[in-house]
Structure formats: structure tokens, C-alpha cells
Motif scaffolding. Structure first.
Motif, PDB file in Angstrom:
ATOM      1  N   UNK A  44      -5.609  -7.711   7.541  1.00 63.16           N
ATOM      2  CA  UNK A  44      -5.394  -7.763   8.504  1.00 63.16           C
ATOM      3  C   UNK A  44      -5.507  -7.153   9.879  1.00 63.16           C
ATOM      4  N   UNK A  45      -5.148  -7.916  10.797  1.00 60.64           N
ATOM      5  CA  UNK A  45      -5.096  -6.344  12.213  1.00 60.64           C
ATOM      6  C   UNK A  45      -4.764  -7.163  13.166  1.00 60.64           C
ATOM      7  N   UNK A  46      -4.341  -6.594  14.384  1.00 62.20           N
ATOM      8  CA  UNK A  46      -4.270  -6.916  15.281  1.00 62.20           C
ATOM      9  C   UNK A  46      -4.493  -6.938  16.473  1.00 62.20           C
ATOM     10  N   UNK A  47      -4.583  -8.360  17.937  1.00 63.51           N
ATOM     11  CA  UNK A  47      -5.813  -7.563  18.332  1.00 63.51           C
ATOM     12  C   UNK A  47      -4.966  -7.124  19.877  1.00 63.51           C
ATOM     13  N   UNK A  48      -5.577  -5.694  19.928  1.00 66.66           N
ATOM     14  CA  UNK A  48      -5.049  -4.258  20.763  1.00 66.66           C
ATOM     15  C   UNK A  48      -5.464  -4.797  22.262  1.00 66.66           C
ATOM     16  N   UNK A  49      -5.908  -5.610  22.481  1.00 64.98           N
ATOM     17  CA  UNK A  49      -6.787  -5.382  23.873  1.00 64.98           C
ATOM     18  C   UNK A  49      -8.134  -5.608  23.795  1.00 64.98           C
ATOM     19  N   UNK A  50      -9.189  -5.629  25.162  1.00 61.45           N
ATOM     20  CA  UNK A  50     -10.267  -5.836  25.056  1.00 61.45           C
ATOM     21  C   UNK A  50     -11.433  -4.780  24.335  1.00 61.45           C
ATOM     22  N   UNK A  51     -12.296  -4.663  23.693  1.00 63.33           N
ATOM     23  CA  UNK A  51     -13.301  -3.637  24.802  1.00 63.33           C
ATOM     24  C   UNK A  51     -14.000  -3.170  24.871  1.00 63.33           C
ATOM     25  N   UNK A  52     -13.962  -4.162  25.567  1.00 61.43           N
ATOM     26  CA  UNK A  52     -15.089  -4.017  27.067  1.00 61.43           C
ATOM     27  C   UNK A  52     -15.541  -5.666  28.197  1.00 61.43           C
ATOM     28  N   UNK A  53     -15.565  -5.919  28.871  1.00 65.53           N
ATOM     29  CA  UNK A  53     -15.242  -7.064  29.059  1.00 65.53           C
ATOM     30  C   UNK A  53     -17.284  -7.265  29.870  1.00 65.53           C
ATOM     31  N   UNK A  54     -17.344  -8.484  30.042  1.00 70.31           N
ATOM     32  CA  UNK A  54     -19.040  -9.074  30.897  1.00 70.31           C
ATOM     33  C   UNK A  54     -18.821  -9.856  31.337  1.00 70.31           C
ATOM     34  N   UNK A  55     -20.087 -10.188  32.385  1.00 67.54           N
ATOM     35  CA  UNK A  55     -19.629 -11.316  33.579  1.00 67.54           C
ATOM     36  C   UNK A  55     -18.969 -12.576  33.222  1.00 67.54           C
ATOM     37  N   UNK A  56     -18.557 -12.745  34.603  1.00 69.88           N
ATOM     38  CA  UNK A  56     -17.732 -14.155  33.760  1.00 69.88           C
ATOM     39  C   UNK A  56     -18.857 -15.030  33.929  1.00 69.88           C
TER      40      UNK A  56
END
Length: 401
Positions: A44-56
């Protein structure tokens, strides 16, 4: 003298017959089956935010952000994941559970998981931006463009989404390279589960092996922790031998000796295993959230369990004074000789003593037959009473005249 007795008699007979019929149908109604759990995912795991963002990127006429998501497992291990569900938004703090590709629940079709798996192994972040740029022929590729191009290529095979023509050259170069080179790996390329038991629950009867649980894992031998009443053991389904450790592919069940009282048992497993790249994670809640797939796996402590219940087998019949059921069909009794008098008796004859006759359980069609026979008997009895009273009345009127 009135004849109101007959309608009342018939009415009572009809009421009794209706009640018997309703009772019969009620007894015959089957019980609804309980739902059975079919898959026990362990990680089990929980989404805790973004690791990094890419180009839209512009996909299907829409400008869409791209990101690598952080999925924190229960032991604190953090995995990075991509989205494979373009048409569903991600829910903040959503909980996820590792699952199989075949259980993908997204709104878009997970049409070519084999090609998605190939992309994950041959793109960012499995390769650095520099390595991916060299493979794709894109000089000076940034991490943001590498991520954006990789996510767009994944959506192409998971949700049939095409990259529009007005994206930047670096993103387009990565996207075209990946969809052009992607190989459709066979379904067997799906990485093994860190640890799972299928199904999670089972039921049965004492005197048999209860349950057929399949263990899937990428770990080595895992010790079994058994919680069961005395005499109940966990055995290998194929050999019938008791087991103390299990491996991936083993199928086990609970050997419950005959005569064991109704009860339950469980077994649990715990080990250190790898959540591999390409494992699917789907939301646990009824509220839809994006389905995720691991871009970078990691080692974690995992556990899983399964349980079973059973009823006592070989039900015994309490002793009675009645004789046992005869092995042969009883002969038809001879019909009684007709009475010489046409006048029915006002006093019903005493029923024959059947106390020593064997009885059988009444179910299904037999019960319906008895109800029908009862209705016929009530109708005949009502008619007899009516005729008797009418004749008696006529006799009385003759005497008074």
C-alpha cells in the motif's frame, strides 16, 4: 336454518391453504451468496505530492501538465510513478494498492501495457536526460523535456492519446523516438508482485482442504506464520504435505480434520521484496483517482495474509424412537370398502395411528405436493360438512311438518 357455515368453512380452508403456500415458498427461497474477495494485494502507498514536474504538453487539443508522482509506502519507502490514466485526475493524499495489469480500472483503455513497460525501461528517469537525448537524437535535452516526452509517449499507448503538432521540438523528438521504437513486450513481461495472496478469504467444511491460496512474490522463501486451532495445518495443495515456508507460485490450503468444530484459521507472510518498475497501483477508495505505474521501484518490507472459515462436517441426527426409513418402497394400502350407508357420518373417524411410521424431510416439489393435497382435502371436507348439514336440515323440516 342458514347455510352460512359453508362459506365460512371454505373461507377458512382457503386462508389455511394460502398460508401454507406462502410458507412453502418462503422455505424454498435460496439464500443470497456472499461476495468473495478475489485478490489480496499487499503493498500500500499514499500519493504525497510530485517528485518533479516536466514540460507541459499539448495532447488531444489540451495543454496538460506532466509530473512524476511520489508514492510513499507504509514502511516509508518512496517510489516515483507516472500516470497511465489521462482522463482521470489524481486525488490529494489518495491511498493506492499494488495490483495486476489486468485489473486496470481507468476510464481509458490500458491497450498496450507491454509497450508502456518497454518505455519505462528505456526512457526518463530509467535513463538520464543526457542518455535519452543521445538515443533520441535530441541535443541538450533537459530533464523537464525528457519527462514531458516520456509521459506523452506513455499516454499514447495507455489511453490512445496523440501528441499535437505544436509542442516544442525536444518533447516531440523524445515522443516520436519512444513510440517508434517501443516493443510490445508479452503479457508475461509484467513484473512479479512484491507479495500477494490470491484470494484473501475462503470457506469450506471440516474433513477437507479449505481454500486454494496462490502466493506471488519476487522474494525467496518466506516463513509462514500460522494461526489455527489444534490439528489444523497449512498444506501444499499438490502434495498434501504441511508447509512452513512458501515461494512464488505455491498454492496452499488449510487441512481441517473431520470432526473439527466450526472455526477459522489464517496465515501471514512478511518479507523484504522489490516493487519493480512497471508495477500498477490503483486507488483504494470508491472515488476515482489516476492509476499509477512505477517509473522507479525500490525495496520495501511487505506483508500479506489470508484466512478461511469452515463448518463442522458430517452432521449427526439426534437419536429418536422412530424406526429407520425402510429401504424399499412400502406397498400401496388397499382401499377401504365403501360404507353401505349414503349418509356421511357427522363424527369424523379417528385417524390411524401413524406414530411408528418413518418420516422424511419435506422440501421443494414434495412440499408443493403436500400443499396441493391439503387444499384438496380441505375442499372435500368442507363439501362433506355442507351436505351433511343440508340433509340434516331437510330431515328436521320433514319431522316438523
Amino acid at each position: 336454518m342458514t347455510n352460512s357455515s359453508f362459506p365460512r368453512t371454505v373461507g377458512r380452508a382457503g386462508l389455511a391453504a394460502s398460508a401454507a403456500a406462502f410458507l412453502a415458498f418462503g422455505l424454498a427461497a435460496p439464500a443470497a451468496a456472499d461476495p468473495v474477495e478475489t485478490y489480496e494485494g499487499s503493498v500500500r502507498g499514499q500519493y504525497v505530492g510530485n517528485a518533479e514536474n516536466g514540460t507541459s504538453v499539448k495532447v488531444g487539443g489540451e495543454n496538460t501538465r506532466t509530473s512524476l508522482f511520489n508514492l510513499e509506502l507504509e514502511d516509508g519507502t518512496v517510489l516515483t510513478t507516472y500516470c497511465i490514466d489521462f482522463r482521470t485526475r489524481i486525488i490529494s493524499d489518495a491511498w493506492y494498492r499494488e495490483d495486476k495489469w489486468e485489473n486496470y480500472p481507468g476510464k481509458g483503455d490500458f491497450a498496450e501495457p507491454g509497450k508502456v513497460h518497454w518505455i519505462l525501461q528505456n526512457s526518463y528517469p530509467a535513463l538520464s536526460a543526457e542518455e535519452l537525448g543521445a538515443a533520441a537524437g535530441v541535443e541538450g535535452l533537459s530533464a523537464e523535456d525528457a519527462l514531458g516526452g516520456t509521459q506523452a509517449a506513455i499516454w499514447h499507448f495507455s489511453n490512445d492519446m496523440a501528441l499535437d503538432g505544436d509542442n516544442n521540438a525536444a518533447v516531440t523528438g523524445v515522443y516520436e523516438y519512444l513510440i517508434g521504437e517501443a516493443k510490445d513486450l508479452p503479457q508475461t513481461s509484467e513484473p512479479d508482485a512484491a507479495l500477494s495472496i490470491t484470494p484473501g478469504t475462503a470457506s469450506g467444511t471440516a474433513g477437507e482442504t479449505v481454500g486454494e491460496f496462490t502466493v506471488e512474490t519476487n522474494a525467496a522463501e518466506i516463513p509462514v506464520v500460522l494461526d489455527a486451532p489444534g490439528g489444523v495445518t497449512l498444506v501444499d495443495i499438490e502434495t498434501g504435505e504441511s508447509v512452513e515456508t512458501v515461494e512464488s507460485g505455491d498454492t496452499v490450503g488449510f487441512a481441517v480434520p473431520a470432526g473439527t468444530a466450526a472455526g477459522e484459521a489464517s496465515f501471514s507472510l512478511e518479507t523484504t521484496a522489490t516493487v519493480a518498475t512497471g508495477r500498477l497501483f490503483k486507488g483504494e477508495s470508491d472515488e476515482p483517482t489516476q492509476t499509477l505505474i512505477t517509473a522507479q521501484g525500490g525495496q520495501t518490507t511487505v506483508s500479506a495474509s489470508a484466512s478461511a472459515t469452515w463448518e463442522e462436517g458430517g452432521e449427526t441426527t439426534p437419536p429418536t424412537d422412530e424406526p429407520s426409513e425402510p429401504s424399499e418402497e412400502p406397498s400401496e394400502p388397499e382401499a377401504p370398502a365403501p360404507s353401505p350407508s349414503d349418509e356421511p357420518s357427522e363424527t369424523p373417524s379417528a385417524p390411524a395411528d401413524d406414530s411408528n411410521q418413518p418420516t422424511l424431510p419435506v422440501t421443494g416439489g414434495a412440499l408443493a405436493g403436500l400443499v396441493a393435497a391439503g387444499i384438496a382435502a380441505l375442499g372435500a371436507g368442507g363439501g362433506a360438512i355442507y351436505l351433511s348439514r343440508k340433509r340434516k336440515a331437510a330431515s328436521t323440516e320433514g319431522l316438523e311438518g
